[in-house]
Design a protein around this motif. Structure first.
Motif, mmCIF file in Angstrom:
data_model
loop_
_atom_site.group_PDB
_atom_site.id
_atom_site.type_symbol
_atom_site.label_atom_id
_atom_site.label_comp_id
_atom_site.label_asym_id
_atom_site.label_seq_id
_atom_site.Cartn_x
_atom_site.Cartn_y
_atom_site.Cartn_z
ATOM 1 N N PHE A 51 0.838 -1.203 0.000
ATOM 2 C CA PHE A 51 0.000 0.000 0.000
ATOM 3 C C PHE A 51 0.876 1.258 0.000
ATOM 4 N N ASN A 55 0.743 4.030 -2.872
ATOM 5 C CA ASN A 55 0.417 5.420 -2.532
ATOM 6 C C ASN A 55 1.507 6.369 -3.009
ATOM 7 N N GLU A 59 1.099 9.447 -5.688
ATOM 8 C CA GLU A 59 1.512 10.832 -5.437
ATOM 9 C C GLU A 59 2.457 11.335 -6.526
ATOM 10 N N SER A 66 1.180 2.401 -9.723
ATOM 11 C CA SER A 66 0.291 2.392 -8.558
ATOM 12 C C SER A 66 -0.817 1.355 -8.726
ATOM 13 N N GLU A 82 -5.334 -2.804 4.701
ATOM 14 C CA GLU A 82 -4.677 -2.099 3.594
ATOM 15 C C GLU A 82 -5.400 -2.344 2.272
ATOM 16 N N LYS A 85 -8.264 0.035 2.109
ATOM 17 C CA LYS A 85 -7.771 1.371 1.753
ATOM 18 C C LYS A 85 -7.300 1.392 0.292
ATOM 19 N N LEU A 89 -8.230 3.885 -2.794
ATOM 20 C CA LEU A 89 -7.212 4.559 -3.588
ATOM 21 C C LEU A 89 -7.359 4.210 -5.071
#
Length: 275
Positions: A51, A55, A59, A66, A82, A85, A89
């Motif tokens: 993760f 992430n 970014e 990703s 994760e 999440k 994302l």
């Protein structure tokens, strides 16, 4: 398992067996090694690590990397916090990918508009004539001579209905007396270029109403293209018409140079090519 690890395990097993250690103990040791390897892999590529990498790529706007990390995370650790999440994302990532796609489409539309304008600007100074027999449109600058009885150093190009533009060079001499030209010497800001007759009769002649005309009209090679670009952008440009016995010098003026630039710009803009 990579090749080196496999070879080490085979060697280790061979050594243990040769030392008289029972096969059951060897198998147990191999199982412990496999467990240790999994623990190491999870330490390096566990849910939290996957993760974090996903992430970071997000970014950095490396959306493909990703997305790959997130897919791996969700596949390997579907019940983890994760992974939950990661799904959130992934939703944001898909939104960003769609925005990026729309931006690229917009930029492509703008690029095409600019290209259309560039082509329009490049050809607006051209006089065109269509040859319906050969299906070729000829482009010539509006200031370049249309007839042989004018002096000129200029380019023009043709484009068939299905082909790409092809460029030609035309040099015209008009006067009261013959030179019977054999070559041309062009001097551009101190640099000298020569264009010679490549075959007998290539430089044509005609006369009428008390005047004589001599001209060269040929397909442009890389060498001639270099000369044309130099003339078009030169400051002090002169041409010498070398005849059998006599010669004549003339200045290539700003109007002729501008016309040559217009033709070369239009030729390039329409995707012209030198063969």
């Amino acid at each position: 398992m990579n090749k080196i690890t496999k070879r080490i395990l085979i060697l280790l097993t061979t050594v243990l067996i040769s030392c008289g250690i029972p096969q059951t103990e060897v198998d147990k040791l191999n199982a412990e090694i496999e467990t240790l390897k999994k623990e190491i892999d999870e330490c390096k590529n566990g849910a939290d690590k996957l993760f974090a990498k996903a992430n970071l790529h997000f970014e950095q706007k490396d959306f493909n990397a990703s997305q790959n990390e997130l897919n791996t995370l969700i596949q390997k650790f579907p019940a983890s916090e994760e992974a939950a999440k990661g799904k959130e994302l992934l939703t944001q990532l898909n939104i960003e990918i769609e925005k990026l796609s729309q931006q690229k489409q917009k930029e492509e539309i703008e690029r095409k508009k600019k290209e259309e304008k560039r082509l329009s600007d490049a050809t607006k100074n051209m006089r065109t004539k269509y040859d319906d027999i050969n299906e070729i449109t000829w482009y010539r600058d509006k200031t370049s001579p249309q007839y042989n009885n004018y002096n000129g150093f200029f380019g023009y190009f043709g484009k068939s209905n299905t082909g790409i533009p092809f460029l030609r060079l035309r040099i015209q001499y008009a006067a009261d007396d013959w030179l019977f030209i054999e070559s041309y010497i062009i001097k551009v800001d101190g640099i000298t270029y020569t264009i010679e007759e490549e075959k007998y009769g290539e430089i044509e002649t005609d006369n009428g109403s008390g005047g004589v005309w001599e001209w060269l009209d040929r397909a442009v090679s890389e060498d001639e293209l270099q000369i044309m670009r130099a003339v078009a952008n030169g400051k002090d440009v002169k041409i010498r018409f070398n005849g059998k016995q006599y010669r004549k010098d003339k200045t290539i003026n700003s109007t002729q140079k501008a016309a040559l630039r217009n033709v070369l710009d239009a030729f390039d803009a329409l995707g012209g090519k030198i063969y």
